[in-house]
Enzyme design. Sequence first.
Site, PDB file in Angstrom:
ATOM      1  N   SER A  55       0.769  -1.257  -0.055  1.00 54.15           N
ATOM      2  CA  SER A  55      -0.077  -0.018   0.077  1.00 54.15           C
ATOM      3  C   SER A  55       0.813   1.331   0.084  1.00 54.15           C
ATOM      4  CB  SER A  55      -0.798  -0.065   1.336  1.00 54.15           C
ATOM      5  OG  SER A  55      -1.978  -0.947   1.146  1.00 54.15           O
ATOM      6  N   GLU A  62      -1.178  18.861  -6.104  1.00 55.49           N
ATOM      7  CA  GLU A  62      -2.624  18.811  -6.674  1.00 55.49           C
ATOM      8  C   GLU A  62      -3.622  17.744  -6.317  1.00 55.49           C
ATOM      9  OE1 GLU A  62       0.463  20.168  -9.229  1.00 55.49           O
ATOM     10  OE2 GLU A  62       0.285  18.207  -8.158  1.00 55.49           O
ATOM     11  N   SER A  63      -3.037  16.741  -5.389  1.00 51.92           N
ATOM     12  CA  SER A  63      -3.802  15.865  -4.269  1.00 51.92           C
ATOM     13  C   SER A  63      -2.946  14.584  -4.109  1.00 51.92           C
ATOM     14  CB  SER A  63      -5.269  15.410  -4.791  1.00 51.92           C
ATOM     15  OG  SER A  63      -5.932  14.914  -3.786  1.00 51.92           O
ATOM     16  N   HIS A  68      -3.038  -0.122  -3.903  1.00 49.86           N
ATOM     17  CA  HIS A  68      -2.999  -1.187  -2.890  1.00 49.86           C
ATOM     18  C   HIS A  68      -3.054  -2.388  -3.891  1.00 49.86           C
ATOM     19  CE1 HIS A  68      -4.613   1.067   0.442  1.00 49.86           C
ATOM     20  NE2 HIS A  68      -5.497   1.482  -0.423  1.00 49.86           N
ATOM     21  N   CYS A  83      -6.309  18.142  -8.506  1.00 51.40           N
ATOM     22  CA  CYS A  83      -7.333  19.414  -8.481  1.00 51.40           C
ATOM     23  C   CYS A  83      -6.576  20.520  -9.488  1.00 51.40           C
ATOM     24  CB  CYS A  83      -7.626  19.773  -7.283  1.00 51.40           C
ATOM     25  SG  CYS A  83      -8.204  18.874  -6.123  1.00 51.40           S
TER      26      CYS A  83
END
Length: 138
Positions: A55, A62-63, A68, A83
């Site tokens: 993970s 931007e985010s 996983h 974003c």
Amino acid sequence: MDTIGYHYVVEASGCDPEVLKDPNKIREIFIGAAKAGDMEIKASYFFRFSPTGVSGVVIVAESHISVHTWPEEGYAALDVYTCGEKADPEKAVDYILEHFKAQYAHVSEVKRGIKEEEGTFTHMILTWEEKLDRRNEK
């Protein structure tokens, strides 16, 4: 249609199990994907489970890009969320699928933060499937 962000949710199948169980290799791929998608990298963290599976996340201005993995299944659950207008999350997704050597991908693009009425937002989902022929790749 104005949107605050694009969220790609990807089911990647037929991936190389050796890649999917290596957190360092996945980090390298995600850093390359962020660069390919014109994203500004801020931090990353990856964790290897015992006996297999990883993970991890790369935080970008931007985010984020997250994963996983289930190496024993050749499967990875990917998320790429950005974003703003600068980044190209689809290029990041393509980069990851190529380097995971995925044979198949089910992709959902969620346009998030679409203004509805004053003070409310919604989203729109577009979904497609890709069969990726990677048999001749080295």
